[in-house]
Design a protein around this motif. Structure first.
Motif, PDB file in Angstrom:
ATOM      1  N   VAL A  20      19.972  -5.535  40.892  1.00 12.37           N
ATOM      2  CA  VAL A  20      18.721  -4.882  40.241  1.00 12.37           C
ATOM      3  C   VAL A  20      19.088  -3.815  39.621  1.00 12.37           C
ATOM      4  CG1 VAL A  20      16.669  -4.048  40.776  1.00 12.37           C
ATOM      5  CG2 VAL A  20      17.182  -6.167  42.139  1.00 12.37           C
ATOM      6  N   GLY A  22      21.984  -3.210  38.192  1.00 12.13           N
ATOM      7  CA  GLY A  22      22.441  -3.598  36.896  1.00 12.13           C
ATOM      8  C   GLY A  22      21.531  -3.985  36.041  1.00 12.13           C
ATOM      9  N   ALA A  23      20.495  -4.800  36.455  1.00 12.81           N
ATOM     10  CA  ALA A  23      19.287  -5.280  35.419  1.00 12.81           C
ATOM     11  C   ALA A  23      18.649  -3.983  35.028  1.00 12.81           C
ATOM     12  CB  ALA A  23      18.383  -6.152  36.253  1.00 12.81           C
ATOM     13  N   GLY A  24      18.428  -2.941  35.918  1.00 17.09           N
ATOM     14  CA  GLY A  24      17.763  -1.815  35.548  1.00 17.09           C
ATOM     15  C   GLY A  24      18.439  -1.024  34.398  1.00 17.09           C
ATOM     16  N   ILE A  26      20.648  -2.502  32.338  1.00 17.28           N
ATOM     17  CA  ILE A  26      20.588  -3.353  30.830  1.00 17.28           C
ATOM     18  C   ILE A  26      19.291  -2.997  30.238  1.00 17.28           C
ATOM     19  CG2 ILE A  26      20.478  -5.597  30.257  1.00 17.28           C
ATOM     20  CD1 ILE A  26      22.372  -6.448  32.579  1.00 17.28           C
ATOM     21  N   ALA A  27      18.300  -3.039  31.234  1.00 16.01           N
ATOM     22  CA  ALA A  27      16.816  -2.703  30.305  1.00 16.01           C
ATOM     23  C   ALA A  27      17.013  -1.548  29.844  1.00 16.01           C
ATOM     24  CB  ALA A  27      15.570  -3.011  31.558  1.00 16.01           C
ATOM     25  N   LEU A  30      18.753  -1.638  26.512  1.00 17.22           N
ATOM     26  CA  LEU A  30      18.025  -2.269  25.416  1.00 17.22           C
ATOM     27  C   LEU A  30      16.907  -1.575  25.032  1.00 17.22           C
ATOM     28  CD1 LEU A  30      17.805  -5.956  26.949  1.00 17.22           C
ATOM     29  CD2 LEU A  30      19.605  -5.066  25.236  1.00 17.22           C
ATOM     30  N   PHE A  31      16.264  -0.829  25.904  1.00 16.18           N
ATOM     31  CA  PHE A  31      14.995   0.018  25.414  1.00 16.18           C
ATOM     32  C   PHE A  31      15.528   1.022  24.642  1.00 16.18           C
ATOM     33  CE2 PHE A  31      12.449  -2.292  28.440  1.00 16.18           C
ATOM     34  CZ  PHE A  31      11.015  -2.440  27.550  1.00 16.18           C
ATOM     35  N   ILE A  33      18.217   1.225  22.535  1.00 14.44           N
ATOM     36  CA  ILE A  33      18.666   0.698  21.563  1.00 14.44           C
ATOM     37  C   ILE A  33      17.498   0.543  20.503  1.00 14.44           C
ATOM     38  CG2 ILE A  33      19.128  -1.496  19.977  1.00 14.44           C
ATOM     39  CD1 ILE A  33      21.111  -1.844  22.485  1.00 14.44           C
TER      40      ILE A  33
ATOM     41  N   TYR B 194      21.853 -14.858  38.544  1.00 18.27           N
ATOM     42  CA  TYR B 194      22.331 -13.554  38.469  1.00 18.27           C
ATOM     43  C   TYR B 194      21.422 -12.878  39.791  1.00 18.27           C
ATOM     44  CZ  TYR B 194      22.416  -8.486  37.540  1.00 18.27           C
ATOM     45  OH  TYR B 194      22.768  -7.200  37.703  1.00 18.27           O
ATOM     46  N   LEU B 317      10.704  -5.176  38.198  1.00 16.51           N
ATOM     47  CA  LEU B 317      11.995  -4.830  39.036  1.00 16.51           C
ATOM     48  C   LEU B 317      11.644  -4.442  40.627  1.00 16.51           C
ATOM     49  CD1 LEU B 317      14.721  -3.523  36.460  1.00 16.51           C
ATOM     50  CD2 LEU B 317      14.748  -5.667  37.593  1.00 16.51           C
TER      51      LEU B 317
END
Lengths: 701, 401
Positions: A20, A22-24, A26-27, A30-31, A33, B194, B317
């Motif tokens: 989670v 990691g996902a955070g 990544i998010a 992306l935001f 960028i 994942y 999340l």
């Protein structure tokens, strides 16, 4: 309930927590960028994109500027404008497939025209060229486009096929400009189309200014024509910034002074949406009319000149120039036959053949040609004053030398063949140079020619002809002026070289350019001395040569443009052309002027009779020289006389400026018979003398 | 009245720490998430209303009215899902998957063709785009399968099966052609693996396979004479790399989009907006809605919308971590991935850093299927949240701030 960390299942497994997190991350990246990119586009580069957005929305459309008027010396209108409604088709509205068809057709038609031209050239005639095949057919619109053409055809009262053909031809000629379908449509039709814009996609209705010629055919070759700028013209530096589809001057003064006459186009600012539909249109720049061109031309004299040229000349082709010998300003200049420039306007003829039949075929006598400055002719005896100057300056003769004129002259050794005679074998007896000019004795000048031939390698006659502007462009403010030709030993060699080259290339026995076995001989020089033997000069060049003699050496540059005046009344003189000068001994000039005076006034003078009945000689003294040139016409080369006359007069007061008139009529007979009376009538108009047609009876050339 | 006031008295008596807890418990769903959704709905309706005034002659509020209806319908369905026991979905997983496949195939058979693609079935005055609902259905289906195999996740077999289950509908959607949805399915499947806990080595293998597949599609297949992607799709996928090169064809929309967004500058052009209003940018109310926001309200407006999405992702999340079981957690992860992928690709597309793939901006783009499907997904998130809380409460576990 109290919080008990130890009880039950752990909230999430450590592995899931890591994932989670990691996902955070990544998010977050992306935001990040996206935010950065947004900031870059909007904050850093925003101004650039705002400008692009504005460009997107605003389209500009040309408002054609009316061309400037052309007026004569007293401000009388020769060319003006008239507002008319024109219906055009925007080629960009045509389906791509149809445009492709048109492009393919254009290529085929071009190839066909080239083939046919080559065939005509090799056959020497237009008949029997079927081998070139038939002309390719124009592509025909289909489906909804044809429906559009049909709808438009009904409104414009023409056939859909004609519309189709005009569109095809227009796109072939200038692929990016609107194609004019019909000029000058009535108001109701205009309203009908404008109110149903969506029923006529791609149809453009606009107001244009058309040229109007209140004097009709008057001075047509001088004024010239206008036409849409061509694909090759638009690339030239002189036409930089000119929009496709603009009418520009194509010939005559319209072309010469195009940059003044053209004006500055205005602009509509049109707000459009993505579909190109207009939201709002405003005039952002007013069009500026071209400047008014003031000419040195006098309308009344021009009218008189053209009238007399036609009437006295009996409808035979001819030309005249009336100018101020001192400064070169042209009072009148005409060529017959003439045409109405309105008829030569673009889009007037549906086919090339129709245009050719009206303007280019032999039967039309070539109305588009200005014979005063674009046609070089043998000049005949009006050349004699130039021979006189050459003879005097080279010492080949003197004013007082007596020559025995027996009527004929032996130019070479062969009896009867190398013999040239006066007109009618007239014998003038013991004559001096002045007498020779008065009676226009050919034998005197044949002899003079021989005497100058003996001075080789110096070439006084050729030198003087060149110095006085014979066979040399005068620098007049008109495009496409003709040069001419002066016979000389070098010229003979040039022609023989051309003959040899032609024979070799075409494998012919003779090309008819020159004889290879002959060389420059005394007879050639003798012929040249009387204005024949290969001499080719325009009436305007002769006017310049005579003016130079009258001025005592100053060579005037003939011109038509005087000044240009813009819409605010600001007048700008057109730059005076530079002048050159020739050294002429006053005594030689006096001899020539005496000869010219006697020819027009004294007994035995070639044009005395023309000025006899009622011309106030004491008030307006006349100097004049007749000319009768032998010229060959038609395929069978029939020899016919071309009539020439040069006259000069002055009033000795401020009211009337001096005037020099040159007139010539093809196949007009002897100089005194046709050209001289025309000159007298033109001078009558100039000085306000009662006009009287008096044809001379002199049989002298 | 007394029943309602009892907890309040509790709150007054409770220590500060409990006060937060009890207050949270008083509201049966994630309020922040709801606020984010409401904010996006308002932004969507405002943007659509202002940019489509001239699109339908005689009906300036055509798209606005319809989008409002979509939000209303989606909102009601979403609320209905809050109290829904999502465990039922796991039991009905084959039905869900079957319905997904059936609806995609139905489009192929019954669908109407719009703009060269067959993507929807007419339902009265509305067009039902099966691939949109499919995004939610595939989240549910894959999460169920992953949960089933929770103990065998490190087996290659599991990864292969889950990928296969995702790729079959993706392939069908791709030939509609709807490349965008197919990519979303792919993203969801990867997210499912994942969050379920598939080992890293499986991902590496999948990446290698993907690279091979992409080179097959783009290089080898065309060389062999078989084209998997339509020419326009390839143009779209590559034109973002050079948006100004051919402003009339594939790059046109993207070029116009950049102009629209850039011209908004810091605070936007407001009513002077032309790019999106005068139709220089087609599809401005659907795929390119972000350009409308960027042009009319500038950096401020676009940043606000992006912040709402960031809020949405964060809440998603957070709900994932609160799920009562793996199924709920993986489902939440799938939903988050679905949203994040679509937001990034869509916004990136309007900003010229992502290819044009026909992916809508969830909850912003005009379109009933997308709005209702996304709201259903949000409803599911809420259900996971509510059930996660309830389970924690019964087990004596509360997560709060």
């Amino acid at each position: 309930m109290p919080f008990e960390p130890g009880s039950g299942r752990a909230p999430i497994t450590p592995q899931l927590a890591v994932r989670v997190a990691g996902a955070g991350v990544i998010a977050l990246i992306l935001f990040g960028i996206v935010f950065f990119r947004l900031w870059y586009l909007q904050v850093l580069d925003g101004d650039k994109y705002l400008a692009q957005a504005r460009d997107n929305r605003v389209r500009t459309e040309r408002i054609a500027a009316p061309r400037g008027n052309v007026v004569d010396a007293s401000g009388l209108t020769l060319v003006q404008n008239r507002k008319a409604t024109v219906v055009s088709v925007n080629p960009q509205s045509l389906p791509v497939s149809f445009r492709d068809d048109i492009a393919a057709y254009g290529q085929k038609a071009g190839q066909w025209a080239t083939r046919k031209k080559a065939l005509v050239a090799s056959l020497g005639k237009t008949k029997g060229t079927k081998a070139a095949g038939t002309a390719p057919a124009r592509p025909l619109a289909a489906g909804p486009l044809m429906t559009r053409f049909r709808r438009l055809a009904t409104v414009l009262e023409m056939s859909p096929k004609t519309i189709n053909d005009r569109v095809v031809d227009g796109v072939v000629q200038v692929p990016y400009a609107n194609v004019r379908i019909r000029t000058d449509i009535p108001a109701p039709q205009r309203t009908y189309i404008e109110e149903r814009e969506n029923r006529f996609p791609g149809v453009v209705v606009e107001s244009v200014y058309l040229r109007q010629y209140p004097q009709k055919t008057l001075a047509a070759q001088i004024l010239g024509t206008i036409g849409q700028i061509s694909g090759t013209q638009i690339k030239k530096a002189a036409f930089k910034g000119i929009a496709a589809g603009t009418d520009i001057g194509q010939t005559g003064l319209e072309a010469q002074y195009d940059k003044y006459l053209r004006g500055t186009d205005g602009q509509y600012r049109i707000d459009v949406n993505a579909a190109g539909e207009r939201r709002n249109a405003t005039v952002s720049t007013e069009p500026k009319q071209g400047e008014t061109l003031h000419l040195t031309l006098k309308l009344e004299l021009q009218q008189a000149g053209e009238k007399y040229l036609q009437q006295v000349g009996g409808g035979r082709p001819g030309a005249f120039v009336a100018m101020n010998p001192e400064d070169g300003s042209i009072y009148a200049m005409g060529s017959y036959p003439s045409y109405n420039p309105r008829d030569a306007a673009p889009g007037r003829y549906s086919t090339d053949a129709a245009y050719r039949a009206k303007f280019l075929d032999a039967a039309t006598d070539h109305p588009l040609v200005n014979r005063a400055d674009q046609s070089a002719y043998p000049t005949g005896s009006i050349f004699k004053p130039i021979s006189t100057l050459a003879g005097l300056s080279s010492g080949a003769t003197t004013v007082g030398r007596i020559f025995d004129d027996t009527g004929c002259y032996q130019t070479g050794a062969r009896k009867g063949i190398d013999e040239a005679c006066n007109a009618g074998h007239q014998s003038y007896g013991q004559i001096n140079l002045i007498d020779a000019l008065r009676v226009s004795s050919d034998t005197y000048f044949y002899d003079l020619g021989k005497r100058m031939y003996d001075k080789l390698p110096s070439q006084p006659l050729q030198d003087w002809a060149h110095k006085l502007g014979v066979a040399r462009k005068t620098g007049i403010d008109l495009p496409d002026e003709a040069g001419g030709s002066i016979p000389s030993p070098q010229k003979v060699k040039e022609l023989q070289a051309a003959e040899r080259k032609c024979r070799k290339e075409n494998h012919k026995a003779s090309c008819g350019i020159a004889f290879l076995d002959s060389s420059w001989n005394p007879g050639d020089e003798s012929n040249f001395a009387v204005g024949q033997g290969g001499l080719q000069a325009t009436p305007l060049q002769m006017a310049v040569a005579y003016s130079t003699i009258i001025n005592g050496g100053l060579v005037p540059t003939p011109h038509l443009g005087a000044e240009v005046e813009n819409s605010r009344g600001y007048v700008q003189k057109i730059d005076k052309p530079t002048r050159r000068s020739v050294k002429i001994d006053p005594a030689w000039r006096a001899a020539v002027m005496e000869g010219l005076s006697q020819a027009a006034n004294k007994d035995g003078g070639t044009s005395k009779a023309v000025w006899d009945q009622g011309w106030p000689r004491s008030k307006y003294p006349i100097f004049g020289k007749t000319g009768t040139a032998e010229r060959f016409y038609g395929p069978s080369q029939i020899e016919q006389d071309q009539s020439w006359y040069v006259g000069y007069s002055y009033a000795g007061n401020a009211k009337h400026k001096p005037i020099l008139v040159v007139a010539t009529v093809e196949r007009g007979g002897f100089g005194a018979a046709t050209a001289a009376p025309i000159v007298r009538l033109i001078m009558s108009k100039w000085f306000g003398v009662a006009p009287k047609l008096v044809r001379g009876e002199s049989t002298d050339r | 009245m007394s029943a309602a006031s009892t907890p309040l008295r509790d709150v007054d008596d409770a220590p500060p720490r409990d006060r937060v807890r009890v207050q949270g418990a008083a509201l049966p769903f994630d309020v922040v998430l709801v606020l984010a959704i409401v904010g996006l709905a308002i932004c969507s309706l405002t943007a659509i209303k202002s940019s489509t005034v001239d699109d339908i002659a005689g009906d300036p509020t055509y798209y606005f009215k319809r989008q409002a209806i979509f939000f209303a319908v989606g909102g009601v369905l979403s609320l209905a899902l809050i109290r829904f026991d999502y465990a039922l979905l796991r039991r009905a997983r084959w039905w869900v998957y079957g319905f997904l496949m059936a609806s995609i195939l139905a489009v192929k058979v019954l669908g109407s063709v719009a703009k060269g693609a067959q993507r929807s079935i007419a339902l009265g005055p509305f067009q039902f785009q099966a691939s949109e609902l499919g995004k939610v259905l595939i989240v549910i289906a894959l999460a169920s399968f992953a949960a089933d195999r929770a103990r065998r996740l490190n087996e290659w077999d599991t990864t292969a099966r889950i990928m296969l289950l995702a790729l079959i509908p993706a392939a069908f959607v791709m030939v509609q052609p709807d490349l965008g949805s197919a990519l979303v399915y792919g993203a969801i499947s990867l997210a499912t693996l994942y969050f379920a806990g598939t080992p890293v080595r499986h991902f590496l293998a999948l990446i290698a396979l993907g690279a091979v597949a992409i080179s097959m599609v783009l290089v080898i297949a065309p060389a062999a004479g078989v084209s998997v992607l339509h020419g326009y799709q390839k143009d779209r996928l590559t034109s973002f790399l050079h948006p100004s090169a051919d402003t009339n064809k594939a790059g046109y929309q993207q070029h116009q989009s950049l102009i629209a967004i850039g011209s908004g500058r810091k605070t936007g052009r407001g009513t002077h907006a032309t790019q999106t209003k005068d139709n220089f940018l087609p599809e401005h109310h659907t795929d390119f809605i972000n350009a409308v926001v960027g042009e009319r309200w500038g950096f401020v407006g676009a940043a606000l919308v992006l912040s709402l999405y960031a809020l949405l992702i964060w809440r998603g999340l957070r709900i994932l971590t609160m799920a009562k079981d793996l199924f709920g957690a993986v489902m939440a992860g799938g939903i988050v991935a679905m949203l994040l992928f679509q937001v990034f690709v869509n916004v990136g597309m309007t900003l010229g850093i992502m290819p044009i793939t026909g992916i809508p901006l969830p909850l912003m783009s005009y379109g009933g299927s997308s709005v209702v499907s996304t709201l259903l997904a949000i409803g599911l998130l809420q259900a996971i949240y509510v059930q996660g809380r309830m389970s924690a409460t019964t087990k004596g576990r509360i997560m709060s701030h």
